[in-house]
Write a protein that holds these residues in place. Structure first.
Motif, PDB file in Angstrom:
ATOM      1  N   PHE A 262       0.813  -1.208   0.000  1.00  0.00           N
ATOM      2  CA  PHE A 262       0.000   0.000   0.000  1.00  0.00           C
ATOM      3  C   PHE A 262       0.853   1.267   0.000  1.00  0.00           C
ATOM      4  CE2 PHE A 262      -3.078  -3.092   1.841  1.00  0.00           C
ATOM      5  CZ  PHE A 262      -3.993  -3.035   0.798  1.00  0.00           C
ATOM      6  N   LEU A 263       2.019   1.207   0.616  1.00  0.00           N
ATOM      7  CA  LEU A 263       2.904   2.366   0.577  1.00  0.00           C
ATOM      8  C   LEU A 263       3.386   2.622  -0.850  1.00  0.00           C
ATOM      9  CD1 LEU A 263       4.239   4.527   2.312  1.00  0.00           C
ATOM     10  CD2 LEU A 263       6.174   2.978   2.647  1.00  0.00           C
ATOM     11  N   ALA A 264       3.692   1.564  -1.586  1.00  0.00           N
ATOM     12  CA  ALA A 264       4.084   1.726  -2.990  1.00  0.00           C
ATOM     13  C   ALA A 264       2.955   2.361  -3.797  1.00  0.00           C
ATOM     14  CB  ALA A 264       4.468   0.375  -3.584  1.00  0.00           C
ATOM     15  N   GLY A 265       1.713   1.943  -3.521  1.00  0.00           N
ATOM     16  CA  GLY A 265       0.580   2.552  -4.212  1.00  0.00           C
ATOM     17  C   GLY A 265       0.431   4.025  -3.896  1.00  0.00           C
ATOM     18  N   ALA A 266       0.607   4.384  -2.637  1.00  0.00           N
ATOM     19  CA  ALA A 266       0.456   5.781  -2.235  1.00  0.00           C
ATOM     20  C   ALA A 266       1.545   6.663  -2.845  1.00  0.00           C
ATOM     21  CB  ALA A 266       0.494   5.893  -0.710  1.00  0.00           C
ATOM     22  N   LEU A 267       2.780   6.186  -2.816  1.00  0.00           N
ATOM     23  CA  LEU A 267       3.890   7.006  -3.289  1.00  0.00           C
ATOM     24  C   LEU A 267       3.891   7.184  -4.800  1.00  0.00           C
ATOM     25  CD1 LEU A 267       6.784   5.699  -0.992  1.00  0.00           C
ATOM     26  CD2 LEU A 267       5.458   7.814  -0.763  1.00  0.00           C
ATOM     27  N   THR A 268       3.307   6.247  -5.528  1.00  0.00           N
ATOM     28  CA  THR A 268       3.327   6.348  -6.994  1.00  0.00           C
ATOM     29  C   THR A 268       2.095   7.032  -7.567  1.00  0.00           C
ATOM     30  OG1 THR A 268       2.414   4.097  -7.137  1.00  0.00           O
ATOM     31  CG2 THR A 268       4.805   4.335  -7.291  1.00  0.00           C
ATOM     32  N   LEU A 269       1.121   7.373  -6.744  1.00  0.00           N
ATOM     33  CA  LEU A 269      -0.080   8.043  -7.265  1.00  0.00           C
ATOM     34  C   LEU A 269       0.241   9.304  -8.075  1.00  0.00           C
ATOM     35  CD1 LEU A 269      -2.801   7.719  -4.479  1.00  0.00           C
ATOM     36  CD2 LEU A 269      -3.051   7.106  -6.880  1.00  0.00           C
ATOM     37  N   PRO A 270       1.105  10.202  -7.576  1.00  0.00           N
ATOM     38  CA  PRO A 270       1.413  11.388  -8.396  1.00  0.00           C
ATOM     39  C   PRO A 270       2.035  11.037  -9.742  1.00  0.00           C
ATOM     40  CG  PRO A 270       2.160  11.690  -6.123  1.00  0.00           C
ATOM     41  CD  PRO A 270       1.777  10.258  -6.264  1.00  0.00           C
ATOM     42  N   CYS A 271       2.799   9.960  -9.789  1.00  0.00           N
ATOM     43  CA  CYS A 271       3.419   9.545 -11.056  1.00  0.00           C
ATOM     44  C   CYS A 271       2.365   9.123 -12.069  1.00  0.00           C
ATOM     45  CB  CYS A 271       4.394   8.398 -10.810  1.00  0.00           C
ATOM     46  SG  CYS A 271       5.735   8.786  -9.668  1.00  0.00           S
ATOM     47  N   TRP A 272       1.330   8.427 -11.607  1.00  0.00           N
ATOM     48  CA  TRP A 272       0.272   8.009 -12.530  1.00  0.00           C
ATOM     49  C   TRP A 272      -0.518   9.207 -13.038  1.00  0.00           C
ATOM     50  CZ3 TRP A 272       0.978   3.596 -14.582  1.00  0.00           C
ATOM     51  CH2 TRP A 272       1.537   2.539 -13.869  1.00  0.00           C
ATOM     52  N   VAL A 273      -0.723  10.204 -12.179  1.00  0.00           N
ATOM     53  CA  VAL A 273      -1.420  11.418 -12.626  1.00  0.00           C
ATOM     54  C   VAL A 273      -0.592  12.136 -13.698  1.00  0.00           C
ATOM     55  CG1 VAL A 273      -2.251  13.686 -11.905  1.00  0.00           C
ATOM     56  CG2 VAL A 273      -2.675  11.687 -10.460  1.00  0.00           C
ATOM     57  N   LEU A 274       0.710  12.254 -13.462  1.00  0.00           N
ATOM     58  CA  LEU A 274       1.577  12.898 -14.453  1.00  0.00           C
ATOM     59  C   LEU A 274       1.614  12.105 -15.754  1.00  0.00           C
ATOM     60  CD1 LEU A 274       4.570  13.969 -12.161  1.00  0.00           C
ATOM     61  CD2 LEU A 274       2.821  15.451 -13.174  1.00  0.00           C
ATOM     62  N   LEU A 275       1.671  10.773 -15.646  1.00  0.00           N
ATOM     63  CA  LEU A 275       1.677   9.947 -16.855  1.00  0.00           C
ATOM     64  C   LEU A 275       0.364  10.078 -17.610  1.00  0.00           C
ATOM     65  CD1 LEU A 275       3.277   7.867 -18.513  1.00  0.00           C
ATOM     66  CD2 LEU A 275       2.188   6.064 -17.141  1.00  0.00           C
ATOM     67  N   ALA A 276      -0.759  10.148 -16.875  1.00  0.00           N
ATOM     68  CA  ALA A 276      -2.060  10.322 -17.521  1.00  0.00           C
ATOM     69  C   ALA A 276      -2.143  11.663 -18.237  1.00  0.00           C
ATOM     70  CB  ALA A 276      -3.179  10.203 -16.483  1.00  0.00           C
ATOM     71  N   ASP A 277      -1.582  12.715 -17.647  1.00  0.00           N
ATOM     72  CA  ASP A 277      -1.552  14.017 -18.316  1.00  0.00           C
ATOM     73  C   ASP A 277      -0.765  13.949 -19.625  1.00  0.00           C
ATOM     74  OD1 ASP A 277      -3.010  15.090 -16.262  1.00  0.00           O
ATOM     75  OD2 ASP A 277      -1.314  16.034 -15.256  1.00  0.00           O
ATOM     76  N   ARG A 278       0.239  13.079 -19.648  1.00  0.00           N
ATOM     77  CA  ARG A 278       1.137  13.018 -20.805  1.00  0.00           C
ATOM     78  C   ARG A 278       0.608  12.109 -21.921  1.00  0.00           C
ATOM     79  NH1 ARG A 278       6.326  14.685 -21.246  1.00  0.00           N
ATOM     80  NH2 ARG A 278       7.622  13.731 -22.874  1.00  0.00           N
ATOM     81  N   ILE A 279       0.112  10.921 -21.567  1.00  0.00           N
ATOM     82  CA  ILE A 279      -0.289   9.958 -22.600  1.00  0.00           C
ATOM     83  C   ILE A 279      -1.781   9.630 -22.561  1.00  0.00           C
ATOM     84  CG2 ILE A 279       2.017   8.942 -22.580  1.00  0.00           C
ATOM     85  CD1 ILE A 279       0.864   6.537 -21.081  1.00  0.00           C
ATOM     86  N   GLY A 280      -2.512  10.190 -21.619  1.00  0.00           N
ATOM     87  CA  GLY A 280      -3.941   9.911 -21.502  1.00  0.00           C
ATOM     88  C   GLY A 280      -4.221   8.909 -20.393  1.00  0.00           C
ATOM     89  N   LYS A 281      -5.411   9.011 -19.793  1.00  0.00           N
ATOM     90  CA  LYS A 281      -5.762   8.158 -18.653  1.00  0.00           C
ATOM     91  C   LYS A 281      -5.830   6.684 -19.036  1.00  0.00           C
ATOM     92  CE  LYS A 281      -8.563  11.765 -16.382  1.00  0.00           C
ATOM     93  NZ  LYS A 281      -8.728  12.735 -17.490  1.00  0.00           N
ATOM     94  N   ALA A 282      -6.425   6.369 -20.192  1.00  0.00           N
ATOM     95  CA  ALA A 282      -6.590   4.970 -20.583  1.00  0.00           C
ATOM     96  C   ALA A 282      -5.243   4.299 -20.816  1.00  0.00           C
ATOM     97  CB  ALA A 282      -7.463   4.877 -21.835  1.00  0.00           C
ATOM     98  N   ARG A 283      -4.343   4.957 -21.531  1.00  0.00           N
ATOM     99  CA  ARG A 283      -3.038   4.354 -21.804  1.00  0.00           C
ATOM    100  C   ARG A 283      -2.204   4.230 -20.531  1.00  0.00           C
ATOM    101  NH1 ARG A 283      -1.256   7.254 -27.552  1.00  0.00           N
ATOM    102  NH2 ARG A 283      -2.940   6.330 -28.808  1.00  0.00           N
ATOM    103  N   ALA A 284      -2.316   5.197 -19.648  1.00  0.00           N
ATOM    104  CA  ALA A 284      -1.591   5.099 -18.376  1.00  0.00           C
ATOM    105  C   ALA A 284      -2.119   3.923 -17.558  1.00  0.00           C
ATOM    106  CB  ALA A 284      -1.734   6.406 -17.594  1.00  0.00           C
ATOM    107  N   TRP A 285      -3.432   3.717 -17.562  1.00  0.00           N
ATOM    108  CA  TRP A 285      -4.010   2.572 -16.858  1.00  0.00           C
ATOM    109  C   TRP A 285      -3.507   1.263 -17.466  1.00  0.00           C
ATOM    110  CZ3 TRP A 285      -9.936   1.155 -16.790  1.00  0.00           C
ATOM    111  CH2 TRP A 285     -10.175   0.236 -15.760  1.00  0.00           C
ATOM    112  N   LEU A 286      -3.371   1.232 -18.788  1.00  0.00           N
ATOM    113  CA  LEU A 286      -2.852   0.044 -19.461  1.00  0.00           C
ATOM    114  C   LEU A 286      -1.435  -0.280 -18.988  1.00  0.00           C
ATOM    115  CD1 LEU A 286      -3.054  -2.171 -21.613  1.00  0.00           C
ATOM    116  CD2 LEU A 286      -2.324  -0.475 -23.312  1.00  0.00           C
ATOM    117  N   VAL A 287      -0.611   0.729 -18.824  1.00  0.00           N
ATOM    118  CA  VAL A 287       0.742   0.510 -18.301  1.00  0.00           C
ATOM    119  C   VAL A 287       0.671  -0.139 -16.921  1.00  0.00           C
ATOM    120  CG1 VAL A 287       2.869   1.653 -17.547  1.00  0.00           C
ATOM    121  CG2 VAL A 287       1.732   2.400 -19.649  1.00  0.00           C
TER     122      VAL A 287
END
Length: 422
Positions: A262-287
């Motif tokens: 759960f700590l890994a999930g919490a710490l990486t949340l901002p990274c997923w938001v930044l990745l979604a801004d860059r490549i889109g939410k669907a593609r980031a979810w696919l990663v």
């Protein structure tokens, strides 16, 4: 949106997550291993209770929509649900001395009330978050703040009960945890209701038939992807304590391993938001799906004593968890048509229903299947079957779901929204 408003909104995610982890992960192990209920009958009770919870969520979503224009409507519903949740969670983990049939009945009633109360608060909470802003990029941040607070609650829920049980035993330890939860819920609910910005509500009018809400193909496809992904997450969530105890044979490591996850999930949340801004939410979810599949593929091959290896699995799958938490609800908010903004509660009621259907299927199918394969909690005799259902099946589901998301992602485009009514 200001940080103070995001913080106030996110606060309630903490106790809601504190309740979810014990109910979905700890309760099956507590009633099965500690109180001695048969796994097949326990799985049936969990399945039936979760099916009740699943069926009622769209109705609760419609109730939330009906109350959104009443004076303090959502606040009143959340206060009612919060009181029910605190009382029923305490009852769930303080069962009286009963015969087997009575203990089954106690578990079923407590679960239904816990599920109903949690759903009522959570659907109000999700609908409020979806209506805090109509800015597409800002939605991911609202969701990320909420899920980050939720992961903080999960971290506490993964460590505190383990410590309390070690200090006081299972029965007293879990009852102490339920009391701590009630205090945290009261404080967080008061802060969220008092300090969160008002939602941007649409003009008041009659809600649409739920079947009309599902007419857009993109909505239906997103919900199917979410259902399959939720099942892939629910299977290991239901079985993780059994896996750690009987496959790794390291029950004392459970708290630390869950903490890593759960700590890994919490710490990486901002990274997923930044990745979604860059490549889109669907593609980031696919990663995130691909990352999670790789981690669980390894977990299926582990055995006794492989604690540090499973720690790496927890780290990688926890990183993937951030994508599962932050991106799908924001995608749903993007896809709600402009003419259906007054039905936000019903949309999230259906959304919650799908997540809980996955949890019901995970418990109702996995536990009886393990029983049929000869697995008994506390015995490593059928550890291979447990490892395959815990890790192998979710891996296959994630990979299949990733292919669906890859093909359908071009359709997941944000819907334009009219100017909101304050």
């Amino acid at each position: 949106m200001k940080t103070t408003g995001l913080l106030a909104y996110a606060a309630l995610g903490w106790p809601l997550a504190m309740a979810a982890l014990p109910v979905y992960v700890t309760a099956p192990q507590f009633y099965g291993a500690e109180l001695g209920l048969n796994l097949a009958s326990l799985g049936l009770v969990l399945l039936l209770a979760r099916l009740v919870d699943t069926v009622q969520d769209p109705w609760l979503g419609r109730l939330v929509d009906a109350w959104q224009h009443k004076p303090a409507g959502w606040r009143r519903l959340m206060l009612l649900g919060g009181a029910m949740l605190a009382a029923s969670l305490f009852a769930l983990f303080t069962p009286p001395q009963l015969a087997s049939w009575g203990l089954h009945a106690w578990l079923a009633v407590c679960l239904v009330v816990v599920y109903t109360a949690h759903s009522l608060v959570n659907i109000c909470y999700l609908a409020w978050g979806a209506r805090l802003t109509d800015d597409v990029d800002a939605r991911s941040r609202v969701t990320a703040w909420r899920e980050a607070a939720g992961l903080a609650g999960v971290l506490l829920a993964s460590v505190l009960p383990v410590w309390l049980v070690q200090q006081y035993g299972a029965r007293q330890g879990y009852s102490f945890y339920a009391l701590v939860f009630a205090v945290v819920l009261l404080l967080a609910l008061a802060y969220t209701l008092r300090c969160t910005p008002q939602p941007l509500l649409p003009p008041k009018r009659a809600g649409a038939d739920w079947r009309l809400l599902l007419q857009p193909p993109a909505i239906r496809r997103l919900m199917l992807v979410y259902l399959i992904n939720s099942l892939a997450v629910a299977l290991p969530a239901t079985l993780v304590l059994f896996y750690i105890a009987d496959v790794l044979q390291a029950p004392a490591a459970a708290g630390g391993l869950l903490l890593v996850y759960f700590l890994a999930g919490a710490l990486t949340l901002p990274c997923w938001v930044l990745l979604a801004d860059r490549i889109g939410k669907a593609r980031a979810w696919l990663v995130g799906m691909v990352l999670g599949s790789c981690a669980f593929f390894w977990a299926a091959s582990l055995g006794s004593g492989d604690v540090w290896q499973f720690g790496v699995v927890c780290l990688l799958s926890g990183m993937a968890l951030g994508a599962d938490l932050a991106l799908p609800p924001a995608l749903l908010a993007d896809l709600i048509p402009s003419g259906q903004r007054q039905d936000t509660g019903l949309y999230f009621g259906i959304w919650a229903m799908l997540g809980k259907l996955a949890l019901a299927l995970a418990a109702g199918l996995a536990l009886p299947l393990l029983h049929g394969l000869g697995y008994v909690p506390g015995s490593p005799a059928a550890a291979g079957a447990l490892a395959m259902i815990y890790a192998g099946v979710p891996c296959v589901l994630k990979l299949f779901n990733g292919l669906l998301l890859l093909g359908w992602s071009p359709a997941f485009r944000p819907q334009p929204l009219p100017e909101p009514t304050p």
